[in-house]
Design a protein around this motif. Structure first.
Motif, mmCIF file in Angstrom:
data_model
loop_
_atom_site.group_PDB
_atom_site.id
_atom_site.type_symbol
_atom_site.label_atom_id
_atom_site.label_comp_id
_atom_site.label_asym_id
_atom_site.label_seq_id
_atom_site.Cartn_x
_atom_site.Cartn_y
_atom_site.Cartn_z
ATOM 1 N N LEU A 94 0.804 -1.229 0.000
ATOM 2 C CA LEU A 94 0.000 0.000 0.000
ATOM 3 C C LEU A 94 0.834 1.275 0.000
ATOM 4 C CD1 LEU A 94 -2.777 -1.005 2.564
ATOM 5 C CD2 LEU A 94 -3.016 -0.816 0.099
ATOM 6 N N LEU B 25 0.207 3.992 -2.708
ATOM 7 C CA LEU B 25 -1.068 4.681 -2.554
ATOM 8 C C LEU B 25 -1.047 5.605 -1.342
ATOM 9 C CD1 LEU B 25 -3.710 1.947 -3.455
ATOM 10 C CD2 LEU B 25 -2.744 3.744 -4.876
ATOM 11 N N TRP C 9 -6.867 2.598 7.606
ATOM 12 C CA TRP C 9 -5.651 2.321 6.837
ATOM 13 C C TRP C 9 -4.712 1.468 7.667
ATOM 14 C CZ3 TRP C 9 -5.101 3.342 1.800
ATOM 15 C CH2 TRP C 9 -3.836 3.223 1.220
ATOM 16 N N LEU D 161 -3.419 -5.165 -6.116
ATOM 17 C CA LEU D 161 -4.575 -5.072 -5.223
ATOM 18 C C LEU D 161 -5.829 -5.651 -5.875
ATOM 19 C CD1 LEU D 161 -3.883 -1.530 -3.757
ATOM 20 C CD2 LEU D 161 -3.852 -3.695 -2.497
ATOM 21 N N GLN E 238 -7.851 -8.670 -4.014
ATOM 22 C CA GLN E 238 -9.169 -8.369 -3.450
ATOM 23 C C GLN E 238 -10.107 -9.587 -3.345
ATOM 24 O OE1 GLN E 238 -12.348 -8.088 -5.005
ATOM 25 N NE2 GLN E 238 -13.327 -7.294 -3.158
ATOM 26 N N TRP F 256 -10.258 -5.886 5.874
ATOM 27 C CA TRP F 256 -9.919 -5.312 4.577
ATOM 28 C C TRP F 256 -10.249 -3.831 4.589
ATOM 29 C CZ3 TRP F 256 -7.218 -6.482 0.427
ATOM 30 C CH2 TRP F 256 -7.474 -5.850 -0.792
ATOM 31 N N GLN G 171 -11.588 -1.334 3.086
ATOM 32 C CA GLN G 171 -12.372 -1.000 1.911
ATOM 33 C C GLN G 171 -12.479 0.502 1.684
ATOM 34 O OE1 GLN G 171 -13.556 -2.761 -0.461
ATOM 35 N NE2 GLN G 171 -15.151 -1.543 -1.436
ATOM 36 N N LEU H 108 -9.145 2.247 0.771
ATOM 37 C CA LEU H 108 -8.725 1.870 -0.569
ATOM 38 C C LEU H 108 -9.566 2.571 -1.629
ATOM 39 C CD1 LEU H 108 -7.892 -1.957 -0.678
ATOM 40 C CD2 LEU H 108 -6.434 -0.042 -1.303
ATOM 41 N N LEU I 218 -13.629 -3.477 -6.469
ATOM 42 C CA LEU I 218 -13.963 -3.123 -5.086
ATOM 43 C C LEU I 218 -15.467 -3.000 -4.851
ATOM 44 C CD1 LEU I 218 -11.202 -0.445 -4.382
ATOM 45 C CD2 LEU I 218 -11.341 -2.748 -3.427
#
Length: 819
Positions: A320, A323, A339, A371, A375, A384, A386, A389, A437
């Protein structure tokens, strides 16, 4: 071996050993090797040599024949290795020093032929086939082959270099051997000399200062641990892992990509994954490798079932990091709620993003793709993140379309604005992850942002066709996941306003000058209508727009792909009662033109195959769903089969048989599940005799029998299957009538066809004639014949030998089989 092959083989061996004869191509030599392999697998290689001494003569003559083709030299080397794979044959060939003459200095190894990569590859493959028993190891040592194989790891030919590494791994496995389970095996000091030599080479390469040498050793180890899980691999890893660990101490880490492959190969090995020291090395690697290489390692670790929780958390944080840098550059909190804990905006990730446009784009695309792969996996990290992200992906998409606001004074923010603006690669990767997602959704306000960003991309004139297609796919996935109230007329917010704004955008996209955009828009419309047609609000909005009329107009599009998508879309809209039916051009105020005549016109007159295939698929779906256009099933099927029977496209004819099968099953009372919006219910079950008569009325037997004559094998196979169904299900208990003129004419046509003459069945057939012919035909035998490949006769060894002799000009007729 077949007697005829035994007769032809000596002449072929003589031709191969003669430099003056034309050489068969690589394909024929490869097929010849495949045949010898099948012969040796079925019996004794030694017996083959005794029955065919010409093979020994060929192997003896090849090293001494000057000017022989490299292809033939490589063939002889591979053939010798194939024969010597059996220990008895190996001993027989070694008695006359034949193998030493081929693989030693007296063979191609010491001559000009060695310059050809084909010969070097044949030499390696021959030794790889030969090394199947313990006697091969002393032979390799006597030849000094190991040093040559090591040198070939750096060969200019990638195929030769790769084969050399695989041979080293194979020699190591053969030397150490041992049971599949048990203790780790003898200590390294007691290993056989050949294993010691290979391991010594690996140690030297791993200790070298150059990345190419380390890469070669890592490739060998990856192959070894990937293919062999015996206990001795534990001792090998224990001996070499300190040298692998030293590679991680260098900056930058040399041979990073093959090092990641090795670490993941060790992780997947049942014999090594329980080693605690390996998990510690993996954690060190995550911190030592550059982001571009740490990402694949992190993904590989996260896909393991037994990855320790602490290492999994570290790997996810590494994955991650890019990002996190993007969020920080966009004036957002570096660690939003949810996060994962870990490095925020790691310095190495920031440096990579800032280094160059290609590095920045490559790292972000890699992260987003990883990712997306992670997923849906059940072993993905939990919980997770979500919402974080989703926010990060939306931020990336905003950077790409210029709507992101960089953090004040952020060098990275300004750099990302410049680098990512209009970058289609990152847009596609981000939209792919955004679409993946949808399953976990998120808070309503974030879902609203998702639809807003998707709408921006769908509206933007700067969106490339591929980006637009990804945006349509992501929008569809989020729309499909939007909850609808029980019995409600519209989806819950925020999907409802998005649907309202989507139709004008779709309307404009259907008028795009770019055919890829029109095509993607029609595909999206088809899927959208299939899901939302039952919602009153959507139906009203769609019918009030110009979208159905535009889809109808695109049936005349100049691009065949677009016409095919338009056929599918119009068929879907028609099945849901959402189609437009404009009046004919000759009378604008007159009656509307029906969908069925229009699609039948496409089937009959469109010059390209794609629209005609799409029309057949629509017709088959209508029949199965009981659509209103197919309410009169017999008339409908008869019209479609009449048009499909004249089509030159074999797929259209095959789909006609599928339509006929659906009609027959419907007539037999075995229809598929009806469509909820079907206008006509399926017909009740009919007796077998009525089903046969119905099939005759629509011309199905004539269509199927004509297809049985088809030169395209898939059509003939489908016709045979349909006729078997017709015989076994539609006419099982009917009495056999006396043979009449129609039966005699049809049987005569079939006999002419069997004799290889062109013949077509006569016209309309009566049920009695159909019944008689179906029972006289050996449909099971035809099905077996059609299941064989079209070259099953010409592909046999005898034909291959004849072809190769014809190439050399040694056949009397001097002709080769055409296949």
């Amino acid at each position: 071996m077949d007697p005829e092959c035994s007769r032809l083989l000596p002449a072929l061996c003589a031709a191969l050993a003669d430099p003056g004869q034309p050489v068969a191509d690589d394909t024929c030599l490869e097929k010849l090797l495949d045949w010898f392999k099948s012969v040796t697998e079925a019996g004794s290689s030694l017996q083959l040599l005794r029955d065919s001494p010409c093979l020994v003569e060929l192997l003896l003559q090849v090293p001494q024949a000057p000017g022989l083709s490299p292809r033939v030299l490589a063939f002889a080397l591979r053939l010798a290795g194939l024969l010597a794979a059996q220990e008895a044959c190996f001993q027989f060939l070694q008695q006359g020093e034949l193998l030493s003459g081929l693989f030693g200095e007296a063979g191609p190894l010491g001559g000009a032929a060695w310059m050809a990569p084909t010969v070097r590859s044949g030499w390696i493959q021959g030794l790889r086939s030969l090394a199947q028993h313990p006697r091969a190891l002393p032979f390799l040592a006597e030849l000094g082959a190991l040093d040559t194989v090591v040198a070939l790891q750096g060969d200019s030919s990638l195929f030769v270099a790769s084969a050399a590494g695989q041979l080293l791994a194979h020699i190591l496995g053969l030397a150490l051997g041992g049971p599949a389970e048990g203790p780790p095996g003898p200590p390294a000091c007691d290993w056989p000399a050949s294993a010691q030599a290979v391991v010594g080479h690996l140690e030297e390469a791993l200790s070298a200062a150059t990345a190419p040498r380390a890469t070669q050793a890592l490739h060998v180890l990856t192959t070894t641990f990937g293919h062999c899980h015996r206990p001795w691999t534990q001792g090998l890893w224990a001996r070499l892992s300190p040298l692998v660990a030293r590679l991680l101490e260098k900056d930058p880490v040399p041979a990073a990509h093959p090092l990641v492959d090795l670490l993941l190969s060790v992780a997947r090995s049942p014999a090594l994954s329980s080693d605690r020291g390996w998990w510690e090395m993996a954690a060190r690697a995550l911190g030592s490798l550059r982001p571009a290489h740490a990402g694949p390692l992190a993904l590989g670790l996260l896909t393991l079932q037994d990855c320790p929780q602490a290492l999994s958390a570290q790997a996810f944080a590494v994955l991650l990091q890019p990002l996190a840098c993007v969020l920080k550059a966009a004036a957002q909190a570096p660690a939003p709620p949810g996060w994962p804990a870990g490095p925020e905006g790691d310095a190495a990730a920031v440096a990579t993003l800032l280094s160059s446009r290609s590095a920045c784009v490559g790292l972000l695309c890699q992260t987003l793709a990883h990712l997306e792969l992670l997923q849906p996996l059940p072993q993905r990290p939990a919980p997770w993140p979500q919402a974080p992200l989703l926010g990060a992906v939306l931020t990336v998409l905003r950077f790409c379309n210029g709507s992101a606001v960089p953090a004040p004074g952020s060098d990275l923010g300004g750099h990302l604005c410049a680098v990512l603006a209009g970058c289609a690669r990152v847009q596609r990767a981000a939209l792919g992850l955004l679409g993946a997602l949808y399953e976990d959704a998120g808070p309503p306000e974030l879902v609203t942002q998702v639809f807003a960003v998707l709408l921006d991309y769908l509206r933007s004139p700067d969106s490339s066709p591929t980006v637009l297609k990804k945006a349509f796919q992501a929008a569809l996935q989020w729309l499909l996941s939007a909850p609808t109230p029980p019995g409600g007329c519209a989806p819950d917010p925020p999907a409802q306003p998005f649907l309202g704004e989507l139709l004008p955008v779709l309307q404009r996209r259907l008028c795009s000058p770019c055919w890829e955009v029109r095509d993607s828009s029609l595909e999206f419309l088809t899927q959208l209508a299939g899901h939302w047609a039952g919602q009153a609000g959507f139906r009203h909005a769609l019918l009030a727009s110009e979208v159905p009329e535009l889809a109808w107009q695109l049936l005349q599009d100049p691009e065949s792909y677009v016409r095919a998508s338009a056929v599918t879309a119009v068929g879907q809209l028609a099945s849901r009662g959402l189609h437009a039916t404009p009046a004919g051009p000759e009378c604008p105020g007159g009656p509307q033109k029906g969908v069925l005549p229009e699609l039948l016109g496409v089937l009959a007159a469109d010059p390209e195959g794609f629209p005609r295939r799409a029309a057949m698929q629509v017709f088959a779906r209508w029949l199965r769903d009981g659509h209103a256009e197919a309410a009169d099933a017999e008339r409908f099927v008869a019209r479609v089969l009449q048009a499909a029977g004249r089509d030159l496209d074999w797929e259209v004819r095959a789909q006609g048989l599928e339509l006929g099968r659906a009609f027959l099953e419907r007539a037999l009372g075995r229809p598929g599940p009806p469509c909820p919006d079907a206008a006509a219910a399926p017909e009740p079950a009919a007796p077998a005799a009525q089903a046969l008569r119905a099939a005759c009325r629509v011309g199905l037997p004539e269509f199927a029998l004509r297809a049985l004559f088809d030169c395209d094998r898939p059509v003939a196979r489908a016709a045979c299957a349909l006729l078997l169904l017709l015989r076994d299900q539609a006419a099982p208990g009917l009495s056999l009538p006396e043979a009449g003129p129609a039966v005699a004419a049809l049987e005569a046509a079939l006999q002419r066809w069997r004799a290889g003459e062109q013949a077509q069945p006569p016209g309309p057939l009566e049920p009695e004639a159909v019944l008689a012919v179906l029972r006289s035909l050996d449909l099971e035998g035809l099905r077996g014949a059609l299941a064989e490949s079209s070259d099953h006769v010409e592909r046999n060894p005898q034909s291959l030998l004849q072809d190769m002799l014809a190439t050399a000009g040694l056949r009397g007729d001097n002709e080769a089989d055409c296949y």
